[in-house]
Design a protein around this motif. Structure first.
Motif, PDB file in Angstrom:
ATOM      1  N   SER A 148       0.839  -1.204   0.000  1.00 60.18           N
ATOM      2  CA  SER A 148       0.000   0.000   0.000  1.00 60.18           C
ATOM      3  C   SER A 148       0.873   1.253   0.000  1.00 60.18           C
ATOM      4  N   GLU A 149       1.991   1.210   0.723  1.00 59.45           N
ATOM      5  CA  GLU A 149       2.914   2.346   0.741  1.00 59.45           C
ATOM      6  C   GLU A 149       3.493   2.582  -0.666  1.00 59.45           C
ATOM      7  N   ILE A 150       3.772   1.493  -1.355  1.00 59.09           N
ATOM      8  CA  ILE A 150       4.328   1.585  -2.710  1.00 59.09           C
ATOM      9  C   ILE A 150       3.275   2.176  -3.656  1.00 59.09           C
ATOM     10  N   ALA A 151       2.034   1.764  -3.472  1.00 58.31           N
ATOM     11  CA  ALA A 151       0.952   2.298  -4.311  1.00 58.31           C
ATOM     12  C   ALA A 151       0.758   3.786  -4.044  1.00 58.31           C
ATOM     13  N   PHE A 152       0.810   4.185  -2.789  1.00 58.17           N
ATOM     14  CA  PHE A 152       0.681   5.608  -2.432  1.00 58.17           C
ATOM     15  C   PHE A 152       1.784   6.438  -3.081  1.00 58.17           C
TER      16      PHE A 152
END
Ligand code: DX5
Ligand code: ZN
Length: 228
Positions: free
Chosen positions: A186-190
């Protein structure tokens, strides 16, 4: 229309039954197949050539296949992979003397084109070719092996690449490759990625469908542009 695409990397599949394992990961919800080509020259490992891709097509794998060339040189392999059934071919700028020519070669062979950036490779290579790209791949490990740890410096680089794409109003996939797992996706997507290569983060689990569902659940609230 999917917001995020998952590209299972078959580098982590069971090579003794590659066709079946590839089919299984697609039937379990994978979007693309990420096909890692290593030559023991550009990277210190040796994997798969065009004949293996062709065998997957003969095995009725119809999914979109994204070929990641970690070879030097690359040009002679491009027509071979296109004929074998690749949909998209990505190469590293260090692996060719003529980036623009190699991009044209991929397009002439009927494939989409991607450019890959190692952790220490500058995004400046995008300056004169970004409008020719269908995909930008940011390596979040040094290429050559599966199951390495995600390099956190990739997050800033993703934001920078996302800015370049959006400020030019371009429709380019932003793909991330290496160490992507349920725990950090999710951090990578953000940070701006919308195509996720995942090897060990899927294939090391006994139930592909369950881990893919969990990953999609994790991505549900990450707000980035929809892919058309
Ligand atoms: C590494 C390859 C990756 C690899 C990723 O050089 O380009 O595609 O399969 O594997 P994981 O997800 O296990 O880091
Ligand atoms: Zn890869």
């Amino acid at each position: 229309m999917k917001k995020f695409l998952l590209a299972p990397s078959i580098l982590s599949a069971d090579f003794a039954c590659l066709g079946k394992d590839t089919k299984k990961v697609i039937d379990s919800g994978g979007d693309w197949i990420h096909f890692d080509v290593m030559d023991n020259h550009y990277v210190p490992n040796l994997t798969m050539g065009p004949m293996i891709l062709k065998s997957l097509r003969n095995f009725r794998i119809t999914a979109f296949i994204d070929v990641h060339l970690m070879t030097k040189p690359v040009d002679n392999l491009i027509p071979q992979f296109a004929q074998a059934g690749a949909n998209l071919i990505t190469f590293h700028p260090e692996s060719t003397d003529h980036i623009d020519r190699t991009l044209n070669l991929i397009k002439e062979n009927g494939c989409k084109a991607g450019l890959a950036f190692n952790p220490a490779t500058s995004l400046n290579f995008l300056d004169y070719v970004i409008d020719k790209l269908d995909l930008i791949l940011l390596m979040s490990v040094n290429p050559g092996f599966g199951n390495q740890s995600f390099l956190p410096s990739t997050l800033n680089k993703l934001r920078e690449a996302r800015k370049r794409i959006d400020s030019n109003e371009l429709d380019i996939f932003l793909q991330v490759d290496g160490g992507v797992k349920l725990e950090n996706i999710s951090e990578i997507a953000f940070s701006g990625a919308n195509v996720f290569v995942i090897g060990s983060g899927i294939f090391d689990y006994p139930d592909y469908q369950r881990i893919i569902e969990k990953i999609r659940e994790e991505l549900k609230y990450s707000d980035f542009k929809f892919i058309h």
